[in-house]
Design an enzyme around this catalytic site. Structure first.
Site, PDB file in Angstrom:
ATOM      1  N   ASP A 205       0.951  -1.197   0.089  1.00 16.25           N
ATOM      2  CA  ASP A 205      -0.002   0.083  -0.073  1.00 16.25           C
ATOM      3  C   ASP A 205       0.792   1.342  -0.091  1.00 16.25           C
ATOM      4  O   ASP A 205       1.975   1.473   0.703  1.00 16.25           O
ATOM      5  CB  ASP A 205      -0.900   0.019   1.317  1.00 16.25           C
ATOM      6  N   GLU A 247       0.954  -0.492  -5.009  1.00 18.19           N
ATOM      7  CA  GLU A 247      -0.225   0.304  -5.048  1.00 18.19           C
ATOM      8  C   GLU A 247       0.394   1.764  -5.223  1.00 18.19           C
ATOM      9  O   GLU A 247       0.985   2.590  -4.265  1.00 18.19           O
ATOM     10  CB  GLU A 247      -1.246   0.405  -3.819  1.00 18.19           C
TER      11      GLU A 247
END
Length: 561
Positions: A205, A247
């Site tokens: 992330d 991401e």
């Protein structure tokens, strides 16, 4: 016995299904989905045709950001089950040949994480340097605020130690200080812990924001790539056949370094964020140009890497990677109600975005499953679930899975007031009309049509690994392309308009070939001319294998007919 065998590049042929443990099935009547519930539905997922599950965060957290605020990297959040139940789930998934991707929240922790509790209690704390501190909020002024709806600064004052701490997201999520070697070692230990349990991949992330430097926008810094290369090298050495997914919400050219440029020594996969909003523009305008433009801006990536592509996910439909004019157009077209907007995006599911028009939904899945990259499906979109704009933040697209028309949509037998969120109950998208039990019975339901699409895609490596050539007929309402791998050629034709369209395609390379429709195996007339004329229904699509004259001869010899 595990059904998972080592396979180089397995992620290129994957169909990924994104699911929140809390949203899928409640097994113990507490109103929250859990790992035993998810395990009980693995057969459903296997039959759908998906090959990989991506689980949203399930480790311990105060849930101020739905689990992306980690309090303990090594412990399962109690409502989701125990570590033992997670391991049972993982084993059962592997028995069915399903791989599992979990989350690695690298950039930040919760402000309730023991590291930050200690760091914020005293400047002399041994964990003080695990986070980024400042006497002034004026540092790193060139850095954008990501959650602009709720945060006015990337700095928050901590009164006990009388300094500001740095955060790129909510102020309850202080950023880790990756300039501290101990922080890097801590995160590497986390990675190895989950891979040692048997997890097949990690979705990392917010990777562009790991480091900060004055005079920059604090994104995509060289130091980030140095750390990622170290991470990848250790993973390749200790855990071959595992995958790292980045991401990085950036332009394709800016994402390229996250693959390791030409070396392919950083992330195996990265999301293609700018492609997604342009699919929605293209279908709204009935014009292929937004798609072809972004594909032209997409650089070649290393041979061992892959794009991850999607229509919708657990976040808002992000509009960061569009122009101001395109953003205004998308907001006006898809989010007239201000409640549907969040930050620089739209918090709606696929079916409502498409006005619940089956033709549009199927067309969008046709695009998703045939464009270059590995497709990601969001739970519930296979049955056309709706959303709830009355729920705050992104929670409107994270409602309980709708299994049947029974109580709570078959998600839970708990009292409705005990559910983590109410199931959709409106007349169009409510669980009484939109559910798995109903759709599984009808061959032409959204669920079964998508299942057939996945089955056809999975019958060949051409979609996951093949080259792509975009065709440019005069009729811009039609997006057509060729997917090629070795001797195999598939032509895909998508009509982006609400009218029947005629299109003339230059297929001179394939004179003498026979187009065969892949869903019904119906042959079209032999391509005897340089150009071939197709008529496509409104929002219709064709997937056509182009088979050379020798193909039918080989097939007769093989079958004896």
């Amino acid at each position: 016995m595990s059904g998972i065998k080592p396979e180089p590049g397995w992620y290129k042929d994957a169909i990924i299904y994104e699911v929140h443990v809390k949203s899928f099935l409640d097994s113990n009547r507490d109103g929250w989905g859990d790992f035993p519930g998810l395990t009980a539905k693995l057969d459903y997922l296997q039959k759908l045709g998906i090959t990989t599950l991506w689980l949203l965060p399930f480790t311990d957290s105060p849930l101020k950001d739905d689990g992306y605020d980690i309090r303990d990297y090594y412990k399962v959040y109690p409502s989701y089950g125990t570590m033992e139940e997670f391991q049972v789930f993982l084993s059962e998934a592997h028995k069915r040949g399903l791989r599992v991707i979990t989350e690695l929240v690298m950039n930040h922790t919760s402000n309730t994480h023991p590291w930050f509790v200690s760091a914020s209690s005293s400047r002399s704390s041994p964990f003080r340097d695990y986070y980024v501190w400042s006497d002034t909020p004026d540092r790193y002024k060139g850095t954008r605020i990501i959650f602009s709806d709720t945060e006015k600064s990337n700095w928050t004052w901590e009164p006990k130690t009388r300094q500001y701490y740095w955060h790129r997201f909510f102020h309850s999520q202080p950023d880790l200080n990756f300039d501290n070697p101990k922080v890097q070692d801590e995160l590497l230990t986390v990675v190895k812990f989950w891979f040692s349990l048997g997890v097949d991949g990690l979705r990392c992330d917010a990777v562009p924001y790991l480091f900060e430097r004055e005079g920059t926008n604090c994104e995509n810094l060289p130091e980030t790539h140095t750390f990622i290369k170290r991470l990848r090298a250790e993973i390749d050495r200790e855990f071959p056949d595992r995958m790292l997914l980045a991401e990085a919400n950036q332009w394709p050219q800016d994402v390229l370094p996250y693959f390791g440029e030409g070396d392919g020594d950083e992330f195996h996969m990265a999301y293609h964020f700018p492609l997604m909003p342009r699919l929605f523009i293209a279908i709204a305008q009935g014009d292929r140009k937004p798609i072809t433009d972004i594909l032209q801006q997409t650089p070649a990536i290393p041979a061992n890497c892959q794009w991850a592509i999607f229509l919708r996910n657990h976040d808002e439909l992000t509009l960061e990677m569009v122009t101001d004019q395109e953003r205004d157009y998308l907001w006006t077209t898809y989010a007239e109600d201000p409640r549907m907007r969040l930050n620089l995006g739209i918090r709606r599911r696929l079916a409502p975005l498409m006005g619940n028009d089956r033709r549009k939904i199927d067309l969008m899945h046709s695009l998703l499953l045939t464009l270059p990259g590995t497709p990601i499906l969001y739970y519930g979109d296979e049955i056309g679930m709706g959303d709830n704009v009355h729920l705050g933040d992104r929670n409107g697209v994270r409602t309980p899975m709708q299994w049947s028309f029974d109580r709570n949509g078959g998600f839970s037998t708990a009292d409705p007031s005990d559910l983590y969120a109410p199931p959709i109950q409106n007349p169009v998208y409510g669980y009484q009309v939109v559910n798995v039990e109903t759709q599984i019975r009808y061959p032409t339901s959204p669920l079964n049509v998508l299942r057939q699409m996945i089955e056809v895609r999975q019958s060949s490596h051409v979609f996951g690994r093949g080259a792509m050539t975009v065709l440019h007929p005069k009729n811009r309402h039609v997006f057509a392309c060729l997917r090629e791998m070795g001797d195999e050629v598939v032509m895909v034709i998508n009509n982006l308009s609400d009218r029947t369209e005629s299109v003339l395609l230059d297929l001179s390379r394939f004179r003498g070939y026979t187009p065969v429709e892949l869903f019904s195996q119906t042959p079209f007339p032999v391509l005897e001319r340089a150009h071939f004329h197709f008529t496509v229904s409104p929002y219709g699509y064709f997937w056509l294998a182009l088979r050379p004259p020798a193909f039918s001869v080989r097939r007769r010899k093989r079958t004896g007919r």
